[in-house]
Design a protein around this motif. Sequence first.
Motif, PDB file in Angstrom:
ATOM      1  N   GLY A   3       0.709  -1.202  -0.033  1.00 14.90           N
ATOM      2  CA  GLY A   3      -0.023   0.205  -0.053  1.00 14.90           C
ATOM      3  C   GLY A   3       0.864   1.137   0.042  1.00 14.90           C
ATOM      4  N   GLU A   4       2.018   1.269   0.100  1.00 23.92           N
ATOM      5  CA  GLU A   4       2.940   2.574   0.480  1.00 23.92           C
ATOM      6  C   GLU A   4       3.828   2.327  -0.864  1.00 23.92           C
ATOM      7  N   ASP A   5       3.995   1.441  -1.541  1.00 26.53           N
ATOM      8  CA  ASP A   5       4.728   1.291  -2.710  1.00 26.53           C
ATOM      9  C   ASP A   5       3.986   1.409  -4.090  1.00 26.53           C
ATOM     10  N   GLY A   6       3.054   2.516  -4.143  1.00 25.73           N
ATOM     11  CA  GLY A   6       2.161   2.939  -5.380  1.00 25.73           C
ATOM     12  C   GLY A   6       0.922   2.402  -4.945  1.00 25.73           C
ATOM     13  N   PRO A   7      -0.266   2.459  -5.850  1.00 24.48           N
ATOM     14  CA  PRO A   7      -1.394   1.974  -5.642  1.00 24.48           C
ATOM     15  C   PRO A   7      -1.438   0.556  -5.734  1.00 24.48           C
ATOM     16  N   VAL A   8      -2.451   0.148  -4.732  1.00 26.18           N
ATOM     17  CA  VAL A   8      -2.610  -1.533  -4.917  1.00 26.18           C
ATOM     18  C   VAL A   8      -4.127  -1.758  -5.235  1.00 26.18           C
ATOM     19  N   THR A   9      -4.457  -2.957  -5.465  1.00 25.51           N
ATOM     20  CA  THR A   9      -5.798  -3.133  -6.086  1.00 25.51           C
ATOM     21  C   THR A   9      -6.185  -4.573  -5.556  1.00 25.51           C
ATOM     22  N   ASP A  10      -7.485  -5.073  -5.855  1.00 26.25           N
ATOM     23  CA  ASP A  10      -7.839  -6.272  -5.422  1.00 26.25           C
ATOM     24  C   ASP A  10      -7.701  -7.090  -6.659  1.00 26.25           C
ATOM     25  N   LEU A  11      -8.151  -8.609  -6.805  1.00 24.84           N
ATOM     26  CA  LEU A  11      -7.605  -9.165  -7.782  1.00 24.84           C
ATOM     27  C   LEU A  11      -8.425  -8.776  -9.082  1.00 24.84           C
ATOM     28  N   GLU A  12      -9.487  -8.040  -8.911  1.00 23.30           N
ATOM     29  CA  GLU A  12     -10.320  -7.619  -9.947  1.00 23.30           C
ATOM     30  C   GLU A  12      -9.836  -6.260 -10.480  1.00 23.30           C
ATOM     31  N   GLY A  13      -8.823  -5.652  -9.935  1.00 24.59           N
ATOM     32  CA  GLY A  13      -8.393  -4.308 -10.331  1.00 24.59           C
ATOM     33  C   GLY A  13      -9.111  -3.169  -9.602  1.00 24.59           C
ATOM     34  N   GLU A  14     -10.008  -3.386  -8.926  1.00 24.37           N
ATOM     35  CA  GLU A  14     -10.491  -2.303  -7.970  1.00 24.37           C
ATOM     36  C   GLU A  14      -9.451  -1.573  -6.846  1.00 24.37           C
ATOM     37  N   SER A  15      -9.298  -0.147  -6.720  1.00 25.04           N
ATOM     38  CA  SER A  15      -8.436   0.290  -5.829  1.00 25.04           C
ATOM     39  C   SER A  15      -8.747   0.014  -4.315  1.00 25.04           C
TER      40      SER A  15
END
Length: 113
Positions: free
Chosen positions: A64-76
């Motif tokens: 979460g600190e090294d750029g944006p993260v998503t769930d497996l479906e690509g949702e932020s």
Amino acid sequence: MTDTETVTVRYTCPHCGVVTSVERPPDLADRSVTKRTQPGWEYATPDDAFERREAADGLEFICGEDGPVTDLEGESVEGCGRPFYLNFVRYEKGVELEPEPPTYGGPRFDFRT
């Protein structure tokens, strides 16, 4: 970033399951994603220069600190803030080194084009 061709590679946090993306060369030498470092291995961060990242023994992510993260479906989503480690394949005198402790079940990667 260099003029080297790259692809976006996604790595799943072993703590919480969210996905972090990073640009890597297409000829990957990835072994595993772990919750702990491998003894004696040197890790770069995703923010390090491209050449430094690829010359290291692996990458250290902070979820979460090294750029944006998503769930497996690509949702932020938000990351858990814990470190995890991408371990590259390493060689010593032409012999592939096994991680310590060994990793079972293979690496967890999600390649998207």
